[in-house]
Design a protein around this motif. Sequence first.
Motif, PDB file in Angstrom:
ATOM      1  N   LEU B  74       0.943  -1.254  -0.132  1.00  0.00           N
ATOM      2  CA  LEU B  74      -0.050   0.121   0.003  1.00  0.00           C
ATOM      3  C   LEU B  74       0.887   1.309   0.108  1.00  0.00           C
ATOM      4  O   LEU B  74       0.751   2.167  -0.896  1.00  0.00           O
ATOM      5  CB  LEU B  74      -0.873  -0.150   1.132  1.00  0.00           C
ATOM      6  N   MET B  75       2.008   1.089   0.867  1.00  0.00           N
ATOM      7  CA  MET B  75       2.810   2.307   1.041  1.00  0.00           C
ATOM      8  C   MET B  75       3.487   2.683  -0.533  1.00  0.00           C
ATOM      9  O   MET B  75       3.325   3.623  -1.171  1.00  0.00           O
ATOM     10  CB  MET B  75       4.138   1.942   1.801  1.00  0.00           C
ATOM     11  N   HIS B  76       3.722   1.704  -1.220  1.00  0.00           N
ATOM     12  CA  HIS B  76       4.497   1.642  -2.485  1.00  0.00           C
ATOM     13  C   HIS B  76       3.588   1.871  -3.522  1.00  0.00           C
ATOM     14  O   HIS B  76       3.748   2.789  -4.543  1.00  0.00           O
ATOM     15  CB  HIS B  76       5.111   0.215  -2.898  1.00  0.00           C
ATOM     16  N   ILE B  79       2.666   5.851  -3.239  1.00  0.00           N
ATOM     17  CA  ILE B  79       3.990   6.620  -3.799  1.00  0.00           C
ATOM     18  C   ILE B  79       3.974   6.648  -5.267  1.00  0.00           C
ATOM     19  O   ILE B  79       3.875   7.637  -5.961  1.00  0.00           O
ATOM     20  CB  ILE B  79       5.348   6.125  -3.022  1.00  0.00           C
ATOM     21  N   PHE B  80       3.822   5.261  -5.717  1.00  0.00           N
ATOM     22  CA  PHE B  80       3.998   5.067  -7.378  1.00  0.00           C
ATOM     23  C   PHE B  80       2.833   5.982  -7.893  1.00  0.00           C
ATOM     24  O   PHE B  80       3.025   6.711  -8.810  1.00  0.00           O
ATOM     25  CB  PHE B  80       3.858   3.778  -7.456  1.00  0.00           C
ATOM     26  N   VAL B 126       0.869  10.349  -0.634  1.00  0.00           N
ATOM     27  CA  VAL B 126       2.414  10.342  -0.894  1.00  0.00           C
ATOM     28  C   VAL B 126       3.196  10.647   0.368  1.00  0.00           C
ATOM     29  O   VAL B 126       4.146  10.225   0.897  1.00  0.00           O
ATOM     30  CB  VAL B 126       2.917  11.187  -2.046  1.00  0.00           C
ATOM     31  N   LEU B 127       2.696  12.065   0.705  1.00  0.00           N
ATOM     32  CA  LEU B 127       3.734  12.282   2.013  1.00  0.00           C
ATOM     33  C   LEU B 127       3.430  11.363   3.139  1.00  0.00           C
ATOM     34  O   LEU B 127       4.245  11.248   4.023  1.00  0.00           O
ATOM     35  CB  LEU B 127       3.218  13.886   2.352  1.00  0.00           C
ATOM     36  N   VAL B 128       2.040  10.907   3.312  1.00  0.00           N
ATOM     37  CA  VAL B 128       2.009   9.841   4.610  1.00  0.00           C
ATOM     38  C   VAL B 128       2.654   8.813   4.192  1.00  0.00           C
ATOM     39  O   VAL B 128       3.385   8.354   5.032  1.00  0.00           O
ATOM     40  CB  VAL B 128       0.201   9.618   4.447  1.00  0.00           C
ATOM     41  N   ALA B 163       6.241  17.919  -1.506  1.00  0.00           N
ATOM     42  CA  ALA B 163       6.087  18.909  -0.600  1.00  0.00           C
ATOM     43  C   ALA B 163       6.217  20.331  -1.314  1.00  0.00           C
ATOM     44  O   ALA B 163       5.283  21.187  -0.702  1.00  0.00           O
ATOM     45  CB  ALA B 163       6.766  18.670   0.870  1.00  0.00           C
ATOM     46  N   THR B 164       7.391  20.696  -1.771  1.00  0.00           N
ATOM     47  CA  THR B 164       7.474  21.759  -2.341  1.00  0.00           C
ATOM     48  C   THR B 164       6.517  22.337  -3.236  1.00  0.00           C
ATOM     49  O   THR B 164       6.041  23.351  -3.427  1.00  0.00           O
ATOM     50  CB  THR B 164       9.128  22.194  -2.830  1.00  0.00           C
ATOM     51  N   GLU B 165       6.105  21.277  -4.090  1.00  0.00           N
ATOM     52  CA  GLU B 165       5.202  21.517  -5.241  1.00  0.00           C
ATOM     53  C   GLU B 165       3.760  21.938  -4.354  1.00  0.00           C
ATOM     54  O   GLU B 165       3.157  23.261  -4.887  1.00  0.00           O
ATOM     55  CB  GLU B 165       5.033  20.440  -5.898  1.00  0.00           C
ATOM     56  N   LEU B 166       3.386  21.178  -3.131  1.00  0.00           N
ATOM     57  CA  LEU B 166       2.183  21.408  -2.651  1.00  0.00           C
ATOM     58  C   LEU B 166       2.228  22.944  -1.882  1.00  0.00           C
ATOM     59  O   LEU B 166       1.074  23.844  -1.971  1.00  0.00           O
ATOM     60  CB  LEU B 166       1.770  20.542  -1.566  1.00  0.00           C
ATOM     61  N   LEU B 167       3.486  22.929  -1.284  1.00  0.00           N
ATOM     62  CA  LEU B 167       3.500  24.384  -0.442  1.00  0.00           C
ATOM     63  C   LEU B 167       3.750  25.513  -1.328  1.00  0.00           C
ATOM     64  O   LEU B 167       3.098  26.648  -1.012  1.00  0.00           O
ATOM     65  CB  LEU B 167       4.734  24.245   0.214  1.00  0.00           C
ATOM     66  N   ALA B 168       4.167  25.219  -2.476  1.00  0.00           N
ATOM     67  CA  ALA B 168       4.592  26.505  -3.500  1.00  0.00           C
ATOM     68  C   ALA B 168       3.137  26.815  -4.000  1.00  0.00           C
ATOM     69  O   ALA B 168       2.848  28.114  -3.880  1.00  0.00           O
ATOM     70  CB  ALA B 168       5.370  26.074  -4.708  1.00  0.00           C
TER      71      ALA B 168
END
Lengths: 262, 705
Positions: B74-76, B79-80, B126-128, B163-168
């Motif tokens: 599930l993790m993979h 992310i994928f 993805v972050l989780v 993270a940078t994409e979301l925060l930007a």
Amino acid sequence: MRIVVLMKPVPDTAAGGERLTAEMRLDRAAVPAVVNANDEYALEAAIKLTEAGDGEITVLAMAPSNAPETMRKALAMGAHRGVLVTDSSLEGSDTLSTARVLAAALETLEYDLVFAGADTSDGGAGVVGPGVAALLGLPLLSYAAKIEPDETAGQVRVRRISPTGFDVLEAPMPALVVCTQALGEPRYPSLKGIMAARSKEIVTRSLADLDLGGQAVGGAASGTKVLESTPPPPRAATRVVREPADVAADQVVAFLAERRII
Amino acid sequence: MLFGPFEHVPAYPLVFPLFYGAAVIFALVMARHLRVFAVAGPSTVSGNIPARLWGVVEYALIQTRMFKDPRAALMHWGIFWGFVLLTVGTANAVTGGFIQAVLSWPLDSLLWTAVSALQNVVTVIVLVAIGYAFFRRLVTRPARLTYTTDALVILALIGGVVATELLAQAFEFARYGDQPGAFVASALAVPFRSILRPGGVETGFISLWWAHIALVALFLVYLPYSKHLHIVTSFFNIYFRKLAPRGELPSMDLEREDATFGLKTLQDLGWKDLLDGFTCTECGRCQAACPAWATGKPLNPKTFIMGIRDMAADAEEGVPLIPNSPSVRETYGLTDGVRPELLARPIVDTAIPFDAVWDCVTCGACVEACPVLIEHVDKIVGLRRNLVLDESRFPQEMAGAMRNMEGVGNPWGQPRSTRTDWTRGLPFEVPTVASLAADGRLDEIEVLYWVGCAAAFDERNRRVARAFATCLNAAGVRFAILGQEESCTGDPARRMGNDYLYQILASGNVETLNRYGMNERTIVTACPHCFNVIGNEYGQLGGSFEVVHHSVYLDRLLTSGRLRIGEDGAVAGKVTYHDPCYLTRYNGIESAPRDALAAVPGLQLEEMERHGRNTFCCGAGGGRMWMEETRGTRINQERTRQALATGAETVAVACPFCMVMLKDGLADAGRGPGTEDPVSIADIAELLAESAIPAEGGRRLSVLQ
């Protein structure tokens, strides 16, 4: 370093069914032939001595004419060439005849050392090697567990297994060494070795090619005759110890001690 | 307006040199990998494009094999698929808003709005998942993983990119107002807007936006040097996977003079083997499945594949990233090629220790476990081939078994004349094919029973042969055996690496079987090794046979009603069934043995944790039956422990090697015959023969004396 290894094709003991013909001779057609196991140990010792530097190993056999098939197995292990003495009149030779023929064949070869196996799995006499040494007047170094030739000094040193430990013997070369299994397990031929063996030379000689100095050889000249042959009785019931290792060990020791085997 | 979506990004066009520059570096490093592939040997990749493409869907997109470990899977998956969706945003950023323009066109921007919303959702996922991945690597630390900085760098890069994409986006919204769809960013924008001064928000947006692009570029440049390269290679590795039966080792042409036999160096490997190396993600599922590793032996299938990759990567040393022009090469005498001395290093003792080569039981658990379909076993046998055929370097004990196969046609070293001794005292005749042929009765044979050496010579397995023959007799099957004309199939020799001996034995058998027309009949055998080699491998030597394992044959006899079981038979009680590797994992036979067992009166099947295709080897495969097990603990004892854990009173087997190994294992565990609390071991045929109703006029034979 030139080494001649005496070799005999014998019936494969694993195949079973070894038997004699009506003339009380080994029925060689009954069972496929292999290189006598003790000769393989002698050959292995020879290969180990020569593989580091330059040297040549010749395998010498007195055997029926189909022997090259078996001799190729020895060549595959690493011997360089083969010499086969074959002659129909040699059928039924005893150990003395065999020793005479091999000695005469050795006279035609150049060598520093002759290696022989301790005995053969079919005949089991164990005297052909010593016989050859006696006939050629070569020093005999038997029960070898370690062989150290010194080419510059022209000497060979052998560690000989004795009942109480070992002796260290030294003799001038050429000499004849009777090898034991303590010298190390024979190698299994690589496919490269098997392929190389296909093109290695095996020289065939008949009795006419050898100078036997008037000595009589062959079946007719043999001083020994096989009168009777009986297969060993079937093995009696075996006792199997099925206890855990510690208990089992005690029982096995007790069993052997009871019979004064240990 | 040109680059409309990025109007607030200062110096936006700098994206192009930054991203495409990184992409070019990526391409050059990948091309250098391929230079090593080019000096490797050929790999046979047969057609069947639909099957190959479906494999990519199944293994790369759905990732079925990952789900044997559901949490990691599930993790993979998160992310994928998250990464795939977020790539849409990155692609938009590096194309000047092209993607957005296209997706905004239909349905009044609804599609782009939906994509934006979805991207926000998966960003969180993805972050989780990245958080969980860090937690695994730093806190729970599962044993199968390889702990490297590389893995942490990759996690940090992915986390950073996302993270940078979301925060930007959040900062952009805070400064310039929300855009539809990206609801997470809108929510995050609220506090930024209220806390920070507009100037601070703008600085935050600019630095985060450029940090995102910089991280993407860094990721591209770093990727070809990382195990994470699997995001590129696994698709190809899965597409080019072995489609031949898993139990069919690559054929060997021994007549090629001056050839290297087997695998010695990188050059002897095929390019697909190197691709295996560059696809390995060091997940260690193979390691966790490997019985040799589980019992403390030096063999680790994971580090072996990693070692091959490292050798290939090392071989690139001195190969320039940008090839020199021909004139420069000529002037300075450069080859630009892979240096021969770097290719000449032997694989054994570089990528895998010598001992480990011999620890392999060829059980195929590693191959079964690998999510990206890496082939470990074929390579290990390839190394053995080189050690045996070229160098004659192998464990001493093997020589005896090989000499026996060579001399008397069986690894036990028993005379051929005793091959039919197991039939003595049976209340019915077991005819040989030769005797039937002599009487012109060859047509009467329904099946040929291929007895195999184990059943012919091993004391315990002779009882299995008697039981199976009894079942055949009870079912009224007219069968015959080859008797003294049967030889070892060559399986042990082949898997020990002695393909020369294998080919001698196998072609002899093919010739014998064809001589009696057995290519037009059914062959049945109780040995999964004989079954695999006759069915899957004799084709390489011109033998085409229909071979059935006895468990399947017995199941058919039961289903058709020919073999009838009496309710008065012995009550079997709790039984656990041990799946043989070469039956279940290699040939997929899982239900037939269980169906056959279900016919035994009173039998209650208790499965071990590792059963079916995930079975755990008994320790005797790959020729290990004839080798000493000196390293680590014993595999058969480990498997016995697993069997005993079920609380079964009987261990059922379907393979003569498993029989020997587990019988010994039970004895070692103090649960053998004659102990206080014995656990019995029986072949499926024995359990059935116990309660089979004999054919008319026959009598039931007590086989389990």
